[in-house]
Scaffold this active site. Structure first.
Site, PDB file in Angstrom:
ATOM      1  N   HIS A 192     -10.466  -4.817  -1.825  1.00  0.00           N
ATOM      2  CA  HIS A 192      -9.276  -5.151  -1.276  1.00  0.00           C
ATOM      3  C   HIS A 192      -9.108  -5.497   0.351  1.00  0.00           C
ATOM      4  CE1 HIS A 192      -9.856  -0.862  -1.290  1.00  0.00           C
ATOM      5  NE2 HIS A 192      -9.207  -0.847   0.022  1.00  0.00           N
ATOM      6  N   ASP A 196       0.883  -1.116   0.062  1.00  0.00           N
ATOM      7  CA  ASP A 196       0.230  -0.014   0.096  1.00  0.00           C
ATOM      8  C   ASP A 196       1.076   1.289   0.042  1.00  0.00           C
ATOM      9  OD1 ASP A 196      -3.250   0.736   1.021  1.00  0.00           O
ATOM     10  OD2 ASP A 196      -1.623   2.186   1.053  1.00  0.00           O
ATOM     11  N   ILE A 197       0.495   2.169  -0.754  1.00  0.00           N
ATOM     12  CA  ILE A 197       1.184   3.381  -1.064  1.00  0.00           C
ATOM     13  C   ILE A 197       1.487   4.133   0.298  1.00  0.00           C
ATOM     14  CG2 ILE A 197      -0.584   4.953  -1.960  1.00  0.00           C
ATOM     15  CD1 ILE A 197       2.686   4.572  -3.849  1.00  0.00           C
ATOM     16  N   HIS A 245      -6.888  -5.282   3.573  1.00  0.00           N
ATOM     17  CA  HIS A 245      -5.423  -4.531   4.174  1.00  0.00           C
ATOM     18  C   HIS A 245      -4.780  -5.706   4.928  1.00  0.00           C
ATOM     19  CE1 HIS A 245      -6.244  -0.299   3.111  1.00  0.00           C
ATOM     20  NE2 HIS A 245      -7.512  -0.541   3.118  1.00  0.00           N
ATOM     21  N   GLN A 250     -14.091   3.193   2.516  1.00  0.00           N
ATOM     22  CA  GLN A 250     -13.584   2.502   1.165  1.00  0.00           C
ATOM     23  C   GLN A 250     -13.394   3.745   0.231  1.00  0.00           C
ATOM     24  OE1 GLN A 250     -15.927  -0.627  -0.705  1.00  0.00           O
ATOM     25  NE2 GLN A 250     -14.178  -1.105  -2.187  1.00  0.00           N
ATOM     26  N   ASN A 309     -12.625  -2.555   3.990  1.00  0.00           N
ATOM     27  CA  ASN A 309     -13.541  -1.504   4.117  1.00  0.00           C
ATOM     28  C   ASN A 309     -14.629  -1.554   3.074  1.00  0.00           C
ATOM     29  OD1 ASN A 309     -12.411  -0.055   6.169  1.00  0.00           O
ATOM     30  ND2 ASN A 309     -11.011   0.917   4.797  1.00  0.00           N
TER      31      ASN A 309
HETATM   32  P1  5GP Z   1      -9.471   1.934   1.284  1.00  0.00           P
HETATM   33  O1  5GP Z   1      -9.490   3.367   2.008  1.00  0.00           O
HETATM   34  O2  5GP Z   1     -10.329   1.819   0.151  1.00  0.00           O
HETATM   35  O3  5GP Z   1      -9.613   0.864   2.129  1.00  0.00           O
HETATM   36  O4  5GP Z   1      -7.861   1.609   0.821  1.00  0.00           O
HETATM   37  C1  5GP Z   1      -7.367   2.144  -0.251  1.00  0.00           C
HETATM   38  C2  5GP Z   1      -5.997   1.996  -0.162  1.00  0.00           C
HETATM   39  O5  5GP Z   1      -5.298   2.028  -1.556  1.00  0.00           O
HETATM   40  C3  5GP Z   1      -5.263   3.158   0.759  1.00  0.00           C
HETATM   41  O6  5GP Z   1      -4.744   2.599   1.722  1.00  0.00           O
HETATM   42  C4  5GP Z   1      -4.470   3.772  -0.388  1.00  0.00           C
HETATM   43  O7  5GP Z   1      -3.067   4.140   0.219  1.00  0.00           O
HETATM   44  C5  5GP Z   1      -4.059   2.808  -1.366  1.00  0.00           C
HETATM   45  N1  5GP Z   1      -3.962   3.404  -2.550  1.00  0.00           N
HETATM   46  C6  5GP Z   1      -4.541   4.201  -3.498  1.00  0.00           C
HETATM   47  N2  5GP Z   1      -3.916   4.267  -4.591  1.00  0.00           N
HETATM   48  C7  5GP Z   1      -2.795   3.488  -4.746  1.00  0.00           C
HETATM   49  C8  5GP Z   1      -1.798   3.304  -5.515  1.00  0.00           C
HETATM   50  O8  5GP Z   1      -1.715   3.987  -6.557  1.00  0.00           O
HETATM   51  N3  5GP Z   1      -0.791   2.486  -5.115  1.00  0.00           N
HETATM   52  C9  5GP Z   1      -0.783   1.633  -4.015  1.00  0.00           C
HETATM   53  N4  5GP Z   1       0.246   0.776  -4.132  1.00  0.00           N
HETATM   54  N5  5GP Z   1      -1.760   1.930  -3.076  1.00  0.00           N
HETATM   55  C10 5GP Z   1      -2.912   2.733  -3.579  1.00  0.00           C
END
Ligand code: 5GP
Ligand code: ZN
Length: 130
Positions: free
Chosen positions: A97, A28-29, A99, A91, A84
């Site tokens: 996804h 995760d970035i 985590h 989300q 999420n």
């Molecule tokens: P959510 O908030 O939807 O559960 O998590 C989305 C996750 O995707 C976040 O933790 C965010 O840091 C990660 N993310 C978003 N864009 C990118 C990307 O371009 N590359 C990577 N490796 N992670 C990403």
């Protein structure tokens, strides 16, 4: 196209940790904690509320395998698995996804609190959900 589909298609670079025909895992970035990883089905599905059983089973098998591997390699003291589903739940990327978040101590960057709901109606919840 969604950002995670672009990662699946190698249109956006990522640090891939695992890949097979159906599942991809990459760092995760945000790196909320060291080694923070997301595991996704390659097939675009929004979240657990829309995911078919076969895709879900394949995904969770890899979540389990990678959790153990990441836990060991990072010397983490624990691990959180987080999914999420929908915006209200946090989300931000609408491609399913999980985590995997290694935990090192209580002051690291992830903070999850189960605060008590003072308006709770546990009898009503039970009647509805049993
Ligand atoms: P959510 O908030 O939807 O559960 O998590 C989305 C996750 O995707 C976040 O933790 C965010 O840091 C990660 N993310 C978003 N864009 C990118 C990307 O371009 N590359 C990577 N490796 N992670 C990403
Ligand atoms: Zn997608």
């Amino acid at each position: 196209m969604c950002i995670f589909c672009s990662i699946v298609n190698n249109e956006i670079p990522s640090y891939k940790l695992y890949e097979d025909d159906d599942v991809l895992a990459f760092l995760d970035i945000s790196q909320t904690t060291f080694g923070h990883t997301v595991v996704i089905p390659k097939k675009h599905v929004a979240n657990i509320l829309e995911c078919d059983d076969e895709t879900y089973a394949k995904l969770m098998k890899i979540v389990k395998e990678l959790s153990g591997k990441i836990y060991q390699k990072t010397n983490a003291k624990g691990i959180n698995i987080l999914h999420n589903a929908n915006e209200v739940a946090g989300q931000t990327v609408m491609h399913m996804h999980y985590h995997i978040i290694p935990r090192y101590d209580e002051t690291d960057k992830l903070n999850i609190t189960f605060a008590e709901n003072h308006d709770k109606d546990i009898e009503k919840a039970y009647e509805l959900l049993k």
